[in-house]
Design an enzyme around this catalytic site. Structure first.
Site: not given
Ligand code: FAD
Ligand code: NAP
Length: 338
Positions: A164, A238, A334
């Site tokens: 991340r 997250s 994050e």
């Molecule tokens: P923004 O929120 O608009 O921006 C995020 C950052 O990136 C800011 O610092 C911004 O300045 C910068 N940025 C945006 N666009 C650009 C660009 N074109 N050039 C340079 N900088 C830029 N993330 C995960 O990794 N995995 C997940 O599973 C995941 N699940 C999510 C679930 C939910 C319900 C929500 C609300 C969020 C989740 N996220 C997840 C977080 C988020 O969706 C991601 O990080 C996504 O990539 C953010 O995109 P955005 O366009 O909304 O970025």
């Molecule tokens: P989950 O399945 O309840 O698991 C909890 C955490 O354990 C996750 O964050 C995941 O890490 C880790 N994990 C579970 N199984 C794993 C495996 N086999 N190997 C390595 N790591 C493992 O998680 P959840 O909340 O439902 O989310 C499911 C997936 O969606 C995750 O990958 C999570 O990152 C992603 N997600 C991300 C966001 C965001 O905003 N970043 C929001 C929602 C969901 P990892 O996160 O490293 O995978």
């Protein structure tokens, strides 16, 4: 190109925080962007690039110009018998790109279905879910420095991708705008389905071979059931990263908490789910006035309505303090805080 003044950002961030940008502009191509960056009156003004606002917490008005990236377009620019290079405008909705790939049976990003936000933001935190992350299919990206207007291409190894993390979330934060992203997708998909509940759900399909559509459908369903929909309850996914700790610290913790979940990492550390730590400290489902910790996933902080960024931040601080007191682990945000 229209520059708006004193623009509310409430509909531009999934937490639904009502702050204002001193100036706001939406750009649709690189020419607009270059023209904008050449304006002398904007030279020294702080600049914030915004995609879908799904990984942002605003704690105050933005005293500068917000550049909303809406560059469109998904195009296959090269293919051979194994791979396909897909060039996508940074303003494209990430999920639209995933649906495009799944529909064409191009593998590599199907596990990243239903992640909100834009393609341009995907490299910023090397988005990841269900055992996949962006860097596994990333080829290169194009972008522009916000101070000089200089264009540049970043190859994969130059992006410093981590868990991340990337150079764009660190050294280049607020200095660079991504305009196009190129992914290398697979014509012979190798689905990744050994993560948590996916395999169980796939087994219910009674099939020998799973398509990437089967996997993306299952993941979309699981996500829908577990995560709060930001259009109904404000959140940014997250709030904290999963901490990665040394093995020695992990073994000490395990003596006291034998049930602690853990995952190995490629760099010899141990990853602990932050949601578990927060839940163990008693926060899951807790509500304090108009902010709270989600009932299904303790890693997600929510705005029940009209909360300020400061309200969310103060809840996050309390959570951090209790996790450090209980486990000696310092959580890192994050979400990008402005
Ligand atoms: P923004 O929120 O608009 O921006 C995020 C950052 O990136 C800011 O610092 C911004 O300045 C910068 N940025 C945006 N666009 C650009 C660009 N074109 N050039 C340079 N900088 C830029 N993330 C995960 O990794 N995995 C997940 O599973 C995941 N699940 C999510 C679930 C939910 C319900 C929500 C609300 C969020 C989740 N996220 C997840 C977080 C988020 O969706 C991601 O990080 C996504 O990539 C953010 O995109 P955005 O366009 O909304 O970025
Ligand atoms: P989950 O399945 O309840 O698991 C909890 C955490 O354990 C996750 O964050 C995941 O890490 C880790 N994990 C579970 N199984 C794993 C495996 N086999 N190997 C390595 N790591 C493992 O998680 P959840 O909340 O439902 O989310 C499911 C997936 O969606 C995750 O990958 C999570 O990152 C992603 N997600 C991300 C966001 C965001 O905003 N970043 C929001 C929602 C969901 P990892 O996160 O490293 O995978």
């Amino acid at each position: 190109m229209k520059i708006e003044k004193n623009k509310s950002l409430k509909n531009n961030n999934t937490f639904g925080i009502d702050v204002r940008a001193r100036e706001y502009v939406e750009i649709y191509d690189e020419e607009d962007l270059k023209q904008l960056l050449s304006l002398s009156e904007l030279k020294d003004e702080p600049k914030l690039v915004l995609g879908g606002g799904s990984n942002i917490l605003f704690t105050q008005d933005y005293n500068g110009i917000v550049i909303k990236n809406s560059i469109p377009g998904i195009k296959i620019i090269f293919e051979n018998e194994k791979h396909c290079l897909v060039k996508t405008g940074a303003g494209v909705i990430w999920n639209d790109l995933v649906l495009f790939a799944v529909e064409k049976n191009l593998g590599g990003i199907e596990n990243l279905i239903a992640i909100p936000g834009t393609v341009g933001a995907a490299p910023v935190q090397n988005i990841g879910a269900y055992g996949e992350e962006l860097q596994n299919t990333f080829h290169s990206l194009k972008g522009i420095f916000l101070d000089s207007g200089k264009e540049i291409v970043f190859e994969k190894e130059e992006c410093k991708f981590g868990y991340r993390e990337s150079i764009f979330k660190n050294e280049l934060k607020e200095k660079f705008i991504i305009t196009y992203v190129i992914l290398e997708l697979y014509k012979n998909p190798q689905p990744v389905f050994n993560y948590g509940p996916i395999k169980n759900e796939l087994d219910k399909l009674n099939k020998e071979i799973f398509s990437i559509k089967d996997i993306s459908d299952i993941i979309a369903k699981i996500r829908n059931e577990k995560l709060p929909d930001p259009t109904a309850i404000g959140n940014a996914g997250s709030f904290f990263q999963n901490p990665e700790i040394d093995k020695e610290q992990f073994l000490e913790l395990k003596k006291e908490h034998p049930e602690i979940p853990c995952f190995t990492t490629p760099h010899d550390k141990v990853k602990i789910p932050a949601g578990w730590l927060i839940e163990k400290c008693g926060w899951k489902g807790k509500r304090i006035q108009n902010v709270g910790v989600h009932e299904e996933q303790a890693l997600v902080l929510v705005n029940y309505g009209n909360a300020t960024g400061a309200n969310i931040l103060s809840l996050a601080q309390e959570i951090k303090i209790s996790v450090i007191k209980t486990f000696g682990i310092e959580l890192t945000e994050e979400v990008n805080i402005y």
